[in-house]
Write a protein that holds these residues in place. Sequence first.
Motif, PDB file in Angstrom:
ATOM      1  N   ILE A   1       0.854  -1.183   0.000  1.00 13.44           N
ATOM      2  CA  ILE A   1       0.000   0.000   0.000  1.00 13.44           C
ATOM      3  C   ILE A   1       0.888   1.230   0.000  1.00 13.44           C
ATOM      4  CG2 ILE A   1      -1.784   1.277   1.233  1.00 13.44           C
ATOM      5  CD1 ILE A   1      -2.584  -1.377   2.548  1.00 13.44           C
ATOM      6  N   ALA A   2       0.850   1.997  -1.056  1.00 13.65           N
ATOM      7  CA  ALA A   2       1.637   3.227  -1.141  1.00 13.65           C
ATOM      8  C   ALA A   2       0.761   4.385  -0.678  1.00 13.65           C
ATOM      9  CB  ALA A   2       2.122   3.454  -2.573  1.00 13.65           C
ATOM     10  N   SER A   3       0.796   4.646   0.625  1.00 13.28           N
ATOM     11  CA  SER A   3      -0.037   5.694   1.198  1.00 13.28           C
ATOM     12  C   SER A   3       0.606   6.194   2.472  1.00 13.28           C
ATOM     13  CB  SER A   3      -1.444   5.157   1.481  1.00 13.28           C
ATOM     14  OG  SER A   3      -2.316   6.204   1.863  1.00 13.28           O
TER      15      SER A   3
ATOM     16  N   GLY B   1       4.728  12.038  -6.375  1.00 15.44           N
ATOM     17  CA  GLY B   1       4.002  10.780  -6.409  1.00 15.44           C
ATOM     18  C   GLY B   1       4.290   9.931  -5.197  1.00 15.44           C
ATOM     19  N   LEU B   2       3.903   8.677  -5.291  1.00 19.64           N
ATOM     20  CA  LEU B   2       3.937   7.786  -4.142  1.00 19.64           C
ATOM     21  C   LEU B   2       5.085   6.801  -4.134  1.00 19.64           C
ATOM     22  CD1 LEU B   2       0.126   6.948  -4.106  1.00 19.64           C
ATOM     23  CD2 LEU B   2       1.345   8.268  -2.369  1.00 19.64           C
ATOM     24  N   SER B   3       5.785   6.641  -5.275  1.00 17.89           N
ATOM     25  CA  SER B   3       6.721   5.523  -5.344  1.00 17.89           C
ATOM     26  C   SER B   3       7.822   5.755  -6.355  1.00 17.89           C
ATOM     27  CB  SER B   3       5.960   4.233  -5.710  1.00 17.89           C
ATOM     28  OG  SER B   3       5.266   4.395  -6.946  1.00 17.89           O
ATOM     29  N   ALA B   4       8.864   4.935  -6.215  1.00 14.03           N
ATOM     30  CA  ALA B   4       9.947   4.876  -7.190  1.00 14.03           C
ATOM     31  C   ALA B   4       9.816   3.563  -7.957  1.00 14.03           C
ATOM     32  CB  ALA B   4      11.305   4.940  -6.492  1.00 14.03           C
ATOM     33  N   TRP B   5       9.964   3.633  -9.277  1.00 17.70           N
ATOM     34  CA  TRP B   5       9.827   2.458 -10.137  1.00 17.70           C
ATOM     35  C   TRP B   5      11.239   1.986 -10.471  1.00 17.70           C
ATOM     36  CZ3 TRP B   5       6.562  -1.112 -10.843  1.00 17.70           C
ATOM     37  CH2 TRP B   5       6.410  -1.824 -12.036  1.00 17.70           C
ATOM     38  N   VAL B   6      11.741   1.049  -9.675  1.00 15.45           N
ATOM     39  CA  VAL B   6      13.153   0.687  -9.697  1.00 15.45           C
ATOM     40  C   VAL B   6      13.420  -0.433 -10.695  1.00 15.45           C
ATOM     41  CG1 VAL B   6      15.065  -0.197  -8.302  1.00 15.45           C
ATOM     42  CG2 VAL B   6      13.424   1.412  -7.311  1.00 15.45           C
ATOM     43  N   ASP B   7      14.460  -0.240 -11.521  1.00 11.87           N
ATOM     44  CA  ASP B   7      14.921  -1.263 -12.453  1.00 11.87           C
ATOM     45  C   ASP B   7      15.908  -2.153 -11.708  1.00 11.87           C
ATOM     46  OD1 ASP B   7      15.947  -2.825 -14.480  1.00 11.87           O
ATOM     47  OD2 ASP B   7      16.197  -1.164 -15.888  1.00 11.87           O
ATOM     48  N   LEU B   8      15.587  -3.437 -11.581  1.00 12.06           N
ATOM     49  CA  LEU B   8      16.432  -4.382 -10.851  1.00 12.06           C
ATOM     50  C   LEU B   8      17.590  -4.902 -11.682  1.00 12.06           C
ATOM     51  CD1 LEU B   8      13.567  -6.449  -9.163  1.00 12.06           C
ATOM     52  CD2 LEU B   8      14.842  -4.525  -8.195  1.00 12.06           C
ATOM     53  N   GLY B   9      17.565  -4.646 -12.993  1.00 15.81           N
ATOM     54  CA  GLY B   9      18.655  -5.082 -13.843  1.00 15.81           C
ATOM     55  C   GLY B   9      18.529  -6.502 -14.352  1.00 15.81           C
ATOM     56  N   ALA B  10      17.549  -7.245 -13.877  1.00 18.44           N
ATOM     57  CA  ALA B  10      17.345  -8.633 -14.300  1.00 18.44           C
ATOM     58  C   ALA B  10      15.906  -9.019 -13.969  1.00 18.44           C
ATOM     59  CB  ALA B  10      18.322  -9.572 -13.585  1.00 18.44           C
TER      60      ALA B  10
ATOM     61  N   ILE C   1       8.695   0.721  -5.226  1.00 12.86           N
ATOM     62  CA  ILE C   1       9.084   0.940  -3.832  1.00 12.86           C
ATOM     63  C   ILE C   1       8.469   2.256  -3.367  1.00 12.86           C
ATOM     64  CG2 ILE C   1      11.002   1.264  -2.231  1.00 12.86           C
ATOM     65  CD1 ILE C   1      12.687  -0.490  -4.008  1.00 12.86           C
ATOM     66  N   PRO C   2       7.502   2.208  -2.457  1.00 14.10           N
ATOM     67  CA  PRO C   2       6.843   3.435  -1.988  1.00 14.10           C
ATOM     68  C   PRO C   2       7.806   4.381  -1.290  1.00 14.10           C
ATOM     69  CG  PRO C   2       5.536   1.496  -1.411  1.00 14.10           C
ATOM     70  CD  PRO C   2       6.878   0.999  -1.886  1.00 14.10           C
ATOM     71  N   ILE C   3       7.586   5.675  -1.479  1.00 12.20           N
ATOM     72  CA  ILE C   3       8.355   6.710  -0.779  1.00 12.20           C
ATOM     73  C   ILE C   3       7.484   7.405   0.257  1.00 12.20           C
ATOM     74  CG2 ILE C   3       9.843   7.078  -2.775  1.00 12.20           C
ATOM     75  CD1 ILE C   3       8.255   9.661  -3.330  1.00 12.20           C
ATOM     76  N   SER C   4       6.332   6.841   0.548  1.00  7.80           N
ATOM     77  CA  SER C   4       5.330   7.488   1.393  1.00  7.80           C
ATOM     78  C   SER C   4       5.425   7.092   2.865  1.00  7.80           C
ATOM     79  CB  SER C   4       3.932   7.145   0.862  1.00  7.80           C
ATOM     80  OG  SER C   4       3.775   5.735   0.729  1.00  7.80           O
ATOM     81  N   TYR C   5       6.385   6.238   3.216  1.00  2.11           N
ATOM     82  CA  TYR C   5       6.488   5.778   4.598  1.00  2.11           C
ATOM     83  C   TYR C   5       7.404   6.701   5.403  1.00  2.11           C
ATOM     84  CZ  TYR C   5       3.998   1.530   3.441  1.00  2.11           C
ATOM     85  OH  TYR C   5       3.022   0.651   3.064  1.00  2.11           O
ATOM     86  N   PRO C   6       7.224   6.758   6.730  1.00  3.21           N
ATOM     87  CA  PRO C   6       8.122   7.561   7.570  1.00  3.21           C
ATOM     88  C   PRO C   6       9.568   7.120   7.363  1.00  3.21           C
ATOM     89  CG  PRO C   6       6.224   6.817   8.832  1.00  3.21           C
ATOM     90  CD  PRO C   6       6.163   6.103   7.523  1.00  3.21           C
TER      91      PRO C   6
END
Length: 467
Positions: A103-105, A383-392, A427-432
Amino acid sequence: MGSRLTELLGARHVSGYSASRLAAQIRALILDGRLTVGERLPSERALAVELQRSRSTVTRAYDILDAEGYVDRIHGGGTRVTLPHSYLAPAPIASETAIDMSIASMDSTPGLYDATVRSLPRLAALRGSSGYELQGLAELREAVARRFTERGAATSADEIVITAGAMHALNLVLTTVGRRGDRVLVEQPTFPHAIEALRRHGYRTQPTPVDENGWDPGHLTGVLLSARPQAAYLIPDFHNPTGATMTNAERDLVAATARSAGTLLIVDETTAELDIDRGWSPAPMASFSPSVITIGSMSKLAWGGLRIGWIRADRRLVGRLLALRSSYDLGTALLEQCIAAELLADLPSLKAHVRARLSAGRSAVADGLAAIGGLRMPSTPGGLSAWVDLGAPISTALSLAAREQQLILPPGPRFTTGGVLERRMRIPISYPPAQAADAMARLRVAWEHVSQSDRGALGDLPRSAVV
């Protein structure tokens, strides 16, 4: 002009590839969502000419993909992208120590309590009414309409319907504007619950790719003109999950193309006000076309527990929405509407809190990913999150390993219509900050476990993408 597949592959980069390696590159494009399910690929002859490879090499590559289930080859019908399986979400974790990043909130704004107290006289003044407000309190509708007007889309209160959150709004719109079997264009990736709502209503989805760099306007408009879907569900502001924002020029192009195709644009603005440091403000999609249907919500600005959303639509559609709504829902709770009116009266303070909170969360996530080593957080101006490229293509494996660390972090395929995007993770950026740092520490343990147990997936990657 070459095909989209050739453009994505890069003809110079694959000129010396064997059939198996060419197949692997096409497979990666499918799993990454850049080639969408159902998309038609060039013929063997055409692709061989474009790549300057022998036709037998291309035929063998297609044969490999066909055997693996990544393409469907129909005699006389060409070669189309498909998938060998669909993603199934694992069961939830029941633990007080778990961190649930599915939950990205954010938790509630500090002003929620005071706004609730101030709203009580408003509520008391309504006791003499029936309490049923099918369209919503006039005062709240006026506040929502005023915000649209301030942003560049002139709006009146009678073009607003107040709902019990954005998902309630979306379901009401989907029930009103279409019927089972209609085709709907959706971004890939997109908000998972929107995909579920579309499927539950019987719509057929047609994906168009988007990543942190934005949309592919040629693909999006091409699908609109060729498939002519009944509707298109788009998140043009701080897109969930990529964080991308559609430019004004792209909005104008998409709106004009949708009009030509007879496609209704359903625009989700739930994340539109979540700006950290974007540096510019786009006009609402509704300002580019009077037929755009916009849904929004207070859940990301104020609190998820404040079930207040809205629909902006032309008056004729508002009448249809209300006629249908009365058959299963008689309006949104008045107390929540009174609280929302109080909060919107001081929107700058509300946005300032959100900006500070998201900025701190973004820094904690960025530091945590840097500590993992090799994982680079993309630009995330809001926004609420980062859209991370894992490389694989290890997103599902990493998600499962994270669950062993009591971290619930859905894999990339959760945000798609067909189990692709295994290289990606939201990965949400909305958490403390403290909780985000704890989550990233758990993710680091999971990453180390996956990297040790899956050298095959990681071994061919550049060092910058591997622990």
